[in-house]
Design an enzyme around this catalytic site. Structure first.
Site, mmCIF file in Angstrom:
data_model
loop_
_atom_site.group_PDB
_atom_site.id
_atom_site.type_symbol
_atom_site.label_atom_id
_atom_site.label_comp_id
_atom_site.label_asym_id
_atom_site.label_seq_id
_atom_site.Cartn_x
_atom_site.Cartn_y
_atom_site.Cartn_z
ATOM 1 N N SER A 263 -6.298 24.459 94.749
ATOM 2 C CA SER A 263 -6.348 25.548 95.602
ATOM 3 C C SER A 263 -5.080 26.214 95.838
ATOM 4 C CB SER A 263 -7.150 25.015 96.838
ATOM 5 O OG SER A 263 -6.340 24.663 97.769
ATOM 6 N N LEU B 107 0.328 27.854 91.524
ATOM 7 C CA LEU B 107 -0.599 26.868 90.709
ATOM 8 C C LEU B 107 0.161 26.601 89.366
ATOM 9 C CD1 LEU B 107 -3.322 25.840 89.978
ATOM 10 C CD2 LEU B 107 -4.136 27.587 89.077
ATOM 11 N N TYR C 51 -8.147 28.047 83.725
ATOM 12 C CA TYR C 51 -7.516 26.903 83.022
ATOM 13 C C TYR C 51 -7.009 27.072 81.631
ATOM 14 C CZ TYR C 51 -8.304 25.119 87.321
ATOM 15 O OH TYR C 51 -8.370 24.751 88.877
ATOM 16 N N PHE D 205 -16.436 16.089 89.815
ATOM 17 C CA PHE D 205 -15.636 15.442 90.615
ATOM 18 C C PHE D 205 -14.533 16.157 91.164
ATOM 19 C CE2 PHE D 205 -14.286 15.420 85.896
ATOM 20 C CZ PHE D 205 -12.888 15.802 86.145
#
Length: 409
Positions: free
Chosen positions: A83, A94, A123, A409
């Protein structure tokens, strides 16, 4: 402030996790949920960025083993809890956290990095490709029946409390891991996730139960589920919400699905995470009334490219030179010769001309056999430099069993 990430201290976990909660909408989790994630957090693999005493960036990783084609289980960093505070976006936080994390996880011996994405667009720039997909289904059980292959009627079914059957279910799950790429080898403590069932998260459904499918006392499958009742003037409209449906035997799978579709006062069965090669479409009488949808699930990138490609088996013999672009983890950049087959593989640096050229995220997408190199080439992500090389590599990288991530997860 400094935008450089640092390792999380144990006594900083509460404020660090609260920053994560705010980034994901600000709803505080229950004590049960927070307790589980506090216990599972690997503090020495977690990082943060602080503005004074306020955490404004978070990232961490769980230590997993990920099954790959051929049945090997490969050390993998399960990237999680990512985050950046809304007040501190577009400052490179990030990118810095991800770079520090990937470098450290590689140093620690992880071969792969994996994650699930809240937003798919994030990503790819860090080299992650979509390696698995999931199927979502909602079966209209008022109009759909479930077939019974041979042996189905011989299954003994029993409904018990999930905690009472947890050990046996975990043993069955462990048997499944090497059989399908993309599955997580659950380390100690992760079995608790299977029992996580906080009332606020049930959305009107009951507490979970588990139905076991056995033959001669041997557990061959199980399903964890809840019931969400509903009633309208014409009659009941309840939904069976299935959280897990795992089986190592076709008859056990069919028996469990038939049981779930036949629960009284329920008119639909909702399954949120099935493999794309699930048997479900072949067992139902009307697949159109099952509302099947496909969605991205696991994202993957090699951390140590040579070791990653050598860790899996290949469907056919292959000898191919890959020219891999990886500007985010430059130690992977360059040409690699992959030689191997069903019995194993070797992957080493080479100066030989390339057969294929591709970015690392395309290799991540194809790594578990879920994405075809040919389809990636059609998208402009793979370049064939030697005629015939693409077809050979595509066949070798394929998997007869679709990769699948059993839980997030």
């Amino acid at each position: 402030m400094t935008t450089e990430p640092r390792v999380l201290a144990k006594d900083e976990w509460e404020s660090w996790y609260e920053a994560l909660e705010w980034a994901f909408g600000g709803v505080k989790e229950t004590g049960q949920e927070r307790g589980l994630w506090r216990d599972l957090t690997e503090v020495d693999r977690s990082y943060g960025v602080w503005d004074g005493d306020r955490p404004v960036g978070t990232i961490g990783a769980f230590s997993f083993g990920l099954s790959v084609p051929g049945g090997a289980v490969v050390p993998s960093a399960g990237i999680t809890m990512v985050s950046v505070a809304a007040t501190h976006r577009r400052r490179g936080i990030l990118r810095r956290m991800m770079r520090r994390a990937l470098e450290d996880y590689r140093e620690a011996g992880d071969t792969l990095a994996i994650l699930t994405a809240s937003e798919p667009a994030i990503y790819g720039r860090f080299g992650f490709g979509t390696a698995t997909q999931r199927v979502i289904a909602e079966i209209d059980t008022a109009r759909v029946s479930v077939a019974a292959p041979p042996g189905t009627d011989g299954m003994a079914l029993s409904v018990v409390d999930p905690a009472a059957a947890l050990g046996r279910c975990e043993e069955l799950y462990a048997r499944m891991v090497p059989r399908r790429p993309g599955m997580l080898e659950r380390r100690p403590g992760w079995e608790r996730l299977m029992l996580l069932d906080p009332p606020p998260a049930r959305n009107g459904a009951s507490a979970r139960r588990v139905v076991l499918a056995e033959r001669d006392g041997e557990l061959l499958g199980y399903a964890r589920y809840a019931m969400k009742p509903g009633f309208e003037l014409p009659g009941p409209t309840g939904t069976v919400v299935v959280h897990d449906l795992d089986a190592v035997d076709p008859a056990a799978y069919a028996a469990l699905l038939r049981f779930l579709a036949g629960i009284d006062l329920m008119t639909s069965v909702q399954l949120r995470n099935l493999p794309v090669d699930s048997a479900l479409p072949h067992l139902v009488s009307d697949v159109r009334r099952c509302d099947l949808r496909v969605q991205d699930k696991l994202y993957l990138r090699p951390l140590e490219l040579g070791a990653a490609l050598a860790a899996r088996a290949y469907t056919t013999e292959v000898d191919v030179v890959l020219d891999v672009a990886d500007d985010f983890c430059p130690w992977n950049e360059g040409r690699w010769r992959l030689s191997g087959g069903p019995g194993g593989a070797v992957c080493e640096r080479t100066g030989d001309p390339a057969d294929l050229a591709l970015p690392v995220r395309a290799l991540g997408a194809a790594y578990l056999g879920g994405a075809s190199l040919v389809s990636l080439a059609h998208a402009g992500l793979v370049e064939e430099r030697r005629p015939g090389g693409l077809a050979v590599a595509t066949t070798a990288f394929s998997s007869p069993v679709a990769p699948w991530l059993p839980h997030s997860f």
